[in-house]
Enzyme design. Sequence first.
Site, PDB file in Angstrom:
ATOM      1  CE1 TYR A 137      -0.576   3.357  -6.591  1.00 49.98           C
ATOM      2  CE2 TYR A 137      -2.111   4.649  -7.788  1.00 49.98           C
ATOM      3  CZ  TYR A 137      -1.612   3.557  -7.363  1.00 49.98           C
ATOM      4  OH  TYR A 137      -2.124   2.101  -7.309  1.00 49.98           O
ATOM      5  NE  ARG A 190     -11.069  -0.286  -8.606  1.00 54.20           N
ATOM      6  CZ  ARG A 190     -10.110   0.079  -8.936  1.00 54.20           C
ATOM      7  NH1 ARG A 190      -8.804   0.103  -8.832  1.00 54.20           N
ATOM      8  NH2 ARG A 190     -10.365   0.777 -10.147  1.00 54.20           N
ATOM      9  CG  ASN A 222      -7.449   4.936  -8.129  1.00 53.52           C
ATOM     10  OD1 ASN A 222      -8.073   4.144  -7.186  1.00 53.52           O
ATOM     11  ND2 ASN A 222      -7.129   4.332  -9.217  1.00 53.52           N
ATOM     12  CG  HIS A 224      -7.694  -0.866 -14.823  1.00 50.97           C
ATOM     13  ND1 HIS A 224      -7.824  -0.706 -13.407  1.00 50.97           N
ATOM     14  CD2 HIS A 224      -6.693  -0.581 -15.040  1.00 50.97           C
ATOM     15  CE1 HIS A 224      -6.954  -0.159 -12.865  1.00 50.97           C
ATOM     16  NE2 HIS A 224      -5.869   0.011 -13.853  1.00 50.97           N
ATOM     17  CD  GLU A 257      -5.542   1.613  -8.767  1.00 48.92           C
ATOM     18  OE1 GLU A 257      -4.274   2.113  -8.951  1.00 48.92           O
ATOM     19  OE2 GLU A 257      -6.352   1.415  -9.891  1.00 48.92           O
ATOM     20  CD  GLU A 284      -5.305   5.654 -11.890  1.00 53.86           C
ATOM     21  OE1 GLU A 284      -4.408   5.867 -12.853  1.00 53.86           O
ATOM     22  OE2 GLU A 284      -5.012   5.420 -10.762  1.00 53.86           O
TER      23      GLU A 284
END
Length: 443
Positions: A296, A82, A294, A126, A348, A171
């Site tokens: 985290y 990606r 994504n 991005h 991600e 995002e």
Amino acid sequence: MNQGTIKPAAFPPDFVWGVATSAYQIEGAAKEDGRGLSIWDTFSHTPGKVLNGDTGDVACDHYHRWAEDLDIVAGLGVDAYRFSIAWPRVQPAGQGDWNEKGLDFYDRLVDRMLEMGLAPHATLYHWDLPQALQDVGGWANRDTCQRFADYAEYMGRRLGDRVASIATHNEPWCTAIKGNLLGEFAPGLRDEGVALQVAHHLLLSHGMALQAMRAAGVRAPLGIVLNQSPAHPASNAPEDVAAAARAYGDFVRWYADPIFLGRYPAITNYTRLPEAHENDFKNIGQPLDFLGINYYTRIWTSTAQPPVPAPGPHGYSDMDWETYPEGLTELLLGIQRDYDLPPIYITENGMACADVLANGRVADADRTEYLRSHLAAVDAARRGGVDVRGYFYWSLFDNFEWELGYDKRFGLVHVDYATQQRTLKDSAHWYRDFVLQHKETSK
Ligand code: FCB
């Protein structure tokens, strides 16, 4: 090697294994071959905005080292890579002329991936908006939506028969909120009205881009990448519980509700709604071929003074983000309940560690454990019925971590910025072994 509680065979044969990067964070060559300025060039060159005055001028020098970098990706045994396209590299002013040299770079990258048997997963945005568009209002200006749809259509026509997927935005929360409310990202504004208008235009431009690419006959699956987390109250006190619901509204629902439900959520911290025209929600809510998530960490809310910190049973990363793998399972099961979802890719997931390169080795056991536990979390969500089709580790390389510059290292591959030497960390070896074992068991 100990793979703990998660076995490669838990994943179906066609599960996609990948690694992820983004253009500004790795490419460098900021002034080469006709690339235009982006808002991140401006921001990183503004004193005081990025730690240590770091910029993406050179980064991982990927613009020159892309071929050897793809060899590293292939060496990890993964199926997919990606990457993002730098809009100002292919269309320097964000409208008008196209830059053949910039376009050639992505052509070569994609063609080489295909030769090597790597599936190219492209992201159009991005965060590196052409500065020329910011000069006329950036994402706060509704016209930028049409500029983005034009860019998407052009890139779709150019690459759409060769790439494995195209995501519009990465995002949108970060662009809107970190860039325009918290002032931590380019363009560095602090204004709720602007931030929410930016978020609305990001969503609208996403929908317009999907329509433009589909009208142009682009064959690649089309989607968007959202960062999401479950939100947990520090206690059962009604104030904490309500704060968690509002935080989830701001972070997850503000983006997913317009896309899947055609409206903004009612439970939020925001004090206003953006200006929306008739049909905006119809345009935003275009069917998705996939959704990228994504993940985290979780969101933790405490209204106590001083706030009660998250308990952190699995520790914290070098970003001070709590490691909380069960949050990924919870999140996926939750959105599956709330929305009618397309297939999902984890686009991600990763950990920053204070890595040390010693005698040619980086012993990053914490990152390996993070990876292992989050793969187990993906497996648990799949067993709960969530259609997760792939996983991309963030990131292939240590790279330019936005306002924190080169201080934080997320890579499976260590980068010595003085020499551009790349070194596989222990976690990279672990991931490669895991993926290779998965391929063995899938034969
Ligand atoms: C995500 C970004 C990515 C990287 C990681 C750590 O929010 O998409 O570029 O900065 O966080």
